[in-house]
Design a protein around this motif. Structure first.
Motif, PDB file in Angstrom:
ATOM      1  N   ALA A 111      27.132  49.636 -47.856  1.00  0.00           N
ATOM      2  CA  ALA A 111      26.031  49.446 -46.915  1.00  0.00           C
ATOM      3  C   ALA A 111      25.000  50.562 -47.048  1.00  0.00           C
ATOM      4  CB  ALA A 111      26.556  49.379 -45.487  1.00  0.00           C
ATOM      5  N   ALA A 112      25.409  51.730 -47.478  1.00  0.00           N
ATOM      6  CA  ALA A 112      24.537  52.875 -47.756  1.00  0.00           C
ATOM      7  C   ALA A 112      23.673  53.277 -46.558  1.00  0.00           C
ATOM      8  CB  ALA A 112      23.665  52.598 -48.980  1.00  0.00           C
ATOM      9  N   ARG A 113      24.204  53.142 -45.366  1.00  0.00           N
ATOM     10  CA  ARG A 113      23.473  53.618 -44.184  1.00  0.00           C
ATOM     11  C   ARG A 113      23.661  55.115 -43.993  1.00  0.00           C
ATOM     12  NH1 ARG A 113      25.815  49.686 -39.959  1.00  0.00           N
ATOM     13  NH2 ARG A 113      27.141  49.168 -41.690  1.00  0.00           N
ATOM     14  N   HIS A 114      24.751  55.637 -44.570  1.00  0.00           N
ATOM     15  CA  HIS A 114      25.056  57.065 -44.494  1.00  0.00           C
ATOM     16  C   HIS A 114      25.417  57.537 -45.895  1.00  0.00           C
ATOM     17  CE1 HIS A 114      25.149  56.715 -40.127  1.00  0.00           C
ATOM     18  NE2 HIS A 114      25.874  55.633 -40.295  1.00  0.00           N
ATOM     19  N   THR A 115      25.405  58.847 -46.095  1.00  0.00           N
ATOM     20  CA  THR A 115      25.738  59.379 -47.419  1.00  0.00           C
ATOM     21  C   THR A 115      27.232  59.221 -47.672  1.00  0.00           C
ATOM     22  OG1 THR A 115      26.163  61.608 -46.596  1.00  0.00           O
ATOM     23  CG2 THR A 115      23.887  61.095 -47.227  1.00  0.00           C
ATOM     24  N   ARG A 116      27.576  59.268 -48.928  1.00  0.00           N
ATOM     25  CA  ARG A 116      28.986  59.145 -49.329  1.00  0.00           C
ATOM     26  C   ARG A 116      29.808  60.276 -48.716  1.00  0.00           C
ATOM     27  NH1 ARG A 116      29.935  56.630 -54.110  1.00  0.00           N
ATOM     28  NH2 ARG A 116      32.113  56.155 -54.302  1.00  0.00           N
ATOM     29  N   GLN A 117      29.228  61.469 -48.662  1.00  0.00           N
ATOM     30  CA  GLN A 117      29.936  62.616 -48.095  1.00  0.00           C
ATOM     31  C   GLN A 117      30.201  62.400 -46.603  1.00  0.00           C
ATOM     32  OE1 GLN A 117      27.902  66.344 -48.488  1.00  0.00           O
ATOM     33  NE2 GLN A 117      29.546  67.504 -47.499  1.00  0.00           N
ATOM     34  N   GLN A 118      29.209  61.889 -45.874  1.00  0.00           N
ATOM     35  CA  GLN A 118      29.402  61.632 -44.445  1.00  0.00           C
ATOM     36  C   GLN A 118      30.515  60.611 -44.220  1.00  0.00           C
ATOM     37  OE1 GLN A 118      25.371  60.443 -43.430  1.00  0.00           O
ATOM     38  NE2 GLN A 118      25.162  62.232 -42.099  1.00  0.00           N
ATOM     39  N   ILE A 119      30.540  59.586 -45.035  1.00  0.00           N
ATOM     40  CA  ILE A 119      31.556  58.532 -44.903  1.00  0.00           C
ATOM     41  C   ILE A 119      32.944  59.091 -45.191  1.00  0.00           C
ATOM     42  CG2 ILE A 119      32.355  56.340 -45.880  1.00  0.00           C
ATOM     43  CD1 ILE A 119      29.328  55.693 -46.326  1.00  0.00           C
TER      44      ILE A 119
ATOM     45  N   LEU B 166      38.116  62.658 -27.387  1.00  0.00           N
ATOM     46  CA  LEU B 166      37.889  63.280 -26.084  1.00  0.00           C
ATOM     47  C   LEU B 166      36.414  63.615 -25.866  1.00  0.00           C
ATOM     48  CD1 LEU B 166      40.990  65.621 -25.820  1.00  0.00           C
ATOM     49  CD2 LEU B 166      40.555  63.496 -24.577  1.00  0.00           C
ATOM     50  N   GLN B 167      35.675  63.812 -26.942  1.00  0.00           N
ATOM     51  CA  GLN B 167      34.255  64.134 -26.823  1.00  0.00           C
ATOM     52  C   GLN B 167      33.377  62.892 -26.715  1.00  0.00           C
ATOM     53  OE1 GLN B 167      33.398  66.603 -30.185  1.00  0.00           O
ATOM     54  NE2 GLN B 167      34.526  68.345 -29.389  1.00  0.00           N
ATOM     55  N   GLN B 168      33.925  61.731 -27.050  1.00  0.00           N
ATOM     56  CA  GLN B 168      33.149  60.490 -27.004  1.00  0.00           C
ATOM     57  C   GLN B 168      33.024  60.006 -25.569  1.00  0.00           C
ATOM     58  OE1 GLN B 168      31.655  58.797 -29.526  1.00  0.00           O
ATOM     59  NE2 GLN B 168      32.276  60.434 -30.900  1.00  0.00           N
ATOM     60  N   PRO B 169      31.824  59.625 -25.141  1.00  0.00           N
ATOM     61  CA  PRO B 169      31.710  59.036 -23.806  1.00  0.00           C
ATOM     62  C   PRO B 169      32.333  57.643 -23.800  1.00  0.00           C
ATOM     63  CG  PRO B 169      29.609  58.959 -24.936  1.00  0.00           C
ATOM     64  CD  PRO B 169      30.553  59.729 -25.812  1.00  0.00           C
ATOM     65  N   LEU B 170      32.924  57.293 -22.690  1.00  0.00           N
ATOM     66  CA  LEU B 170      33.538  55.980 -22.585  1.00  0.00           C
ATOM     67  C   LEU B 170      32.461  54.912 -22.479  1.00  0.00           C
ATOM     68  CD1 LEU B 170      36.402  56.753 -20.055  1.00  0.00           C
ATOM     69  CD2 LEU B 170      36.601  56.384 -22.515  1.00  0.00           C
ATOM     70  N   PRO B 171      32.647  53.791 -23.155  1.00  0.00           N
ATOM     71  CA  PRO B 171      31.653  52.723 -23.024  1.00  0.00           C
ATOM     72  C   PRO B 171      31.744  52.114 -21.629  1.00  0.00           C
ATOM     73  CG  PRO B 171      33.517  51.978 -24.328  1.00  0.00           C
ATOM     74  CD  PRO B 171      33.725  53.450 -24.064  1.00  0.00           C
ATOM     75  N   PRO B 172      30.626  51.634 -21.099  1.00  0.00           N
ATOM     76  CA  PRO B 172      30.678  51.033 -19.768  1.00  0.00           C
ATOM     77  C   PRO B 172      31.486  49.746 -19.795  1.00  0.00           C
ATOM     78  CG  PRO B 172      28.539  50.698 -20.764  1.00  0.00           C
ATOM     79  CD  PRO B 172      29.306  51.595 -21.672  1.00  0.00           C
ATOM     80  N   GLU B 173      32.199  49.517 -18.713  1.00  0.00           N
ATOM     81  CA  GLU B 173      32.984  48.286 -18.629  1.00  0.00           C
ATOM     82  C   GLU B 173      32.057  47.134 -18.260  1.00  0.00           C
ATOM     83  OE1 GLU B 173      36.336  48.665 -16.065  1.00  0.00           O
ATOM     84  OE2 GLU B 173      36.923  50.584 -16.924  1.00  0.00           O
TER      85      GLU B 173
ATOM     86  N   MET C 148      15.979  66.891 -38.927  1.00  0.00           N
ATOM     87  CA  MET C 148      17.257  66.868 -38.251  1.00  0.00           C
ATOM     88  C   MET C 148      17.262  65.696 -37.278  1.00  0.00           C
ATOM     89  SD  MET C 148      18.901  69.897 -36.034  1.00  0.00           S
ATOM     90  CE  MET C 148      20.641  70.068 -36.200  1.00  0.00           C
ATOM     91  N   PRO C 149      18.278  64.839 -37.357  1.00  0.00           N
ATOM     92  CA  PRO C 149      18.291  63.668 -36.473  1.00  0.00           C
ATOM     93  C   PRO C 149      18.552  64.077 -35.020  1.00  0.00           C
ATOM     94  CG  PRO C 149      20.318  63.787 -37.743  1.00  0.00           C
ATOM     95  CD  PRO C 149      19.418  64.869 -38.265  1.00  0.00           C
ATOM     96  N   LEU C 150      17.977  63.305 -34.134  1.00  0.00           N
ATOM     97  CA  LEU C 150      18.175  63.567 -32.710  1.00  0.00           C
ATOM     98  C   LEU C 150      19.559  63.130 -32.256  1.00  0.00           C
ATOM     99  CD1 LEU C 150      14.746  62.351 -31.326  1.00  0.00           C
ATOM    100  CD2 LEU C 150      15.500  64.687 -31.704  1.00  0.00           C
ATOM    101  N   TYR C 151      20.145  62.202 -33.001  1.00  0.00           N
ATOM    102  CA  TYR C 151      21.418  61.625 -32.596  1.00  0.00           C
ATOM    103  C   TYR C 151      22.361  61.686 -33.779  1.00  0.00           C
ATOM    104  CZ  TYR C 151      24.753  57.865 -31.728  1.00  0.00           C
ATOM    105  OH  TYR C 151      25.894  57.132 -31.587  1.00  0.00           O
ATOM    106  N   GLU C 152      23.519  62.273 -33.583  1.00  0.00           N
ATOM    107  CA  GLU C 152      24.509  62.337 -34.656  1.00  0.00           C
ATOM    108  C   GLU C 152      25.531  61.237 -34.425  1.00  0.00           C
ATOM    109  OE1 GLU C 152      27.739  65.529 -36.278  1.00  0.00           O
ATOM    110  OE2 GLU C 152      25.835  66.270 -35.531  1.00  0.00           O
ATOM    111  N   PRO C 153      25.648  60.283 -35.367  1.00  0.00           N
ATOM    112  CA  PRO C 153      26.575  59.169 -35.148  1.00  0.00           C
ATOM    113  C   PRO C 153      28.030  59.634 -35.179  1.00  0.00           C
ATOM    114  CG  PRO C 153      25.678  59.073 -37.360  1.00  0.00           C
ATOM    115  CD  PRO C 153      24.957  60.189 -36.649  1.00  0.00           C
ATOM    116  N   SER C 154      28.859  58.927 -34.438  1.00  0.00           N
ATOM    117  CA  SER C 154      30.276  59.252 -34.419  1.00  0.00           C
ATOM    118  C   SER C 154      30.918  58.743 -35.706  1.00  0.00           C
ATOM    119  CB  SER C 154      30.946  58.612 -33.207  1.00  0.00           C
ATOM    120  OG  SER C 154      31.057  57.220 -33.404  1.00  0.00           O
ATOM    121  N   PRO C 155      32.096  59.246 -36.039  1.00  0.00           N
ATOM    122  CA  PRO C 155      32.786  58.759 -37.241  1.00  0.00           C
ATOM    123  C   PRO C 155      33.061  57.254 -37.164  1.00  0.00           C
ATOM    124  CG  PRO C 155      33.860  60.729 -36.383  1.00  0.00           C
ATOM    125  CD  PRO C 155      32.803  60.348 -35.423  1.00  0.00           C
ATOM    126  N   TYR C 156      33.283  56.751 -35.955  1.00  0.00           N
ATOM    127  CA  TYR C 156      33.523  55.319 -35.790  1.00  0.00           C
ATOM    128  C   TYR C 156      32.278  54.511 -36.148  1.00  0.00           C
ATOM    129  CZ  TYR C 156      37.653  56.873 -33.227  1.00  0.00           C
ATOM    130  OH  TYR C 156      38.836  57.464 -32.874  1.00  0.00           O
TER     131      TYR C 156
END
Length: 141
Positions: free
Chosen positions: A33-41, A59-66, A1-9
């Motif tokens: 690019a095949a970095r993620h499975t077809r289903q995830q994409i 709303l769940q995504q943290p804002l990037p630092p300015e 199980m990955p420690l970090y789940e990537p966002s859809p973006y």
């Protein structure tokens, strides 16, 4: 199980401001690019196409630092003042510390007093045990 789940973006490799057209165009390169499975994409694209679900993800995504280009200029007034210095009290001489340490060790490793060495304190008469605390028992004859 990955420690970090990537966002859809991140899965699609698109910015947060991407529209539906950009989402659709990003699916093909993401699959190649095949970095993620077809289903995830496909799930990421479907999620971002749905306005309600996309808002929930946003709303769940943290804002990037300015970015701060003038960091040195902003910190200059704070760095110009001397840092807070605290005067430390003088340390006691080493023999005093050693004696204190030995006394603490002696107290820590001292044998406890044997049980019964000190008499138990007397119980006041009003708290003494008597027959009133026992239930009534009928003895057969």
């Amino acid at each position: 199980m990955p420690l970090y789940e990537p966002s859809p973006y991140e899965i699609l490799g698109i910015p947060l401001t991407a529209g539906v057209r950009e989402i659709n165009l990003a699916v093909g390169p993401a699959i190649k690019a095949a970095r993620h499975t077809r289903q995830q994409i496909q799930e990421a694209a479907a999620l971002l196409r749905n306005p309600d679900k996309r808002l929930e993800v946003d709303l769940q995504q943290p804002l990037p630092p300015e970015p701060v280009d003038q960091a040195a200029e902003l910190l200059a007034p704070a760095l110009a003042e001397p840092l807070l210095t605290v005067e430390r009290p003088a340390q006691p001489p080493a023999p005093a510390l050693l004696a204190l340490h030995r006394a603490e060790l002696a107290a820590d490793f001292a044998e406890p007093a044997p049980a019964g060495a000190e008499p138990e304190p007397p119980v006041p008469a009003r708290y003494a045990a008597d027959l009133s605390v026992l239930p009534q028992i009928e003895v057969p004859e």
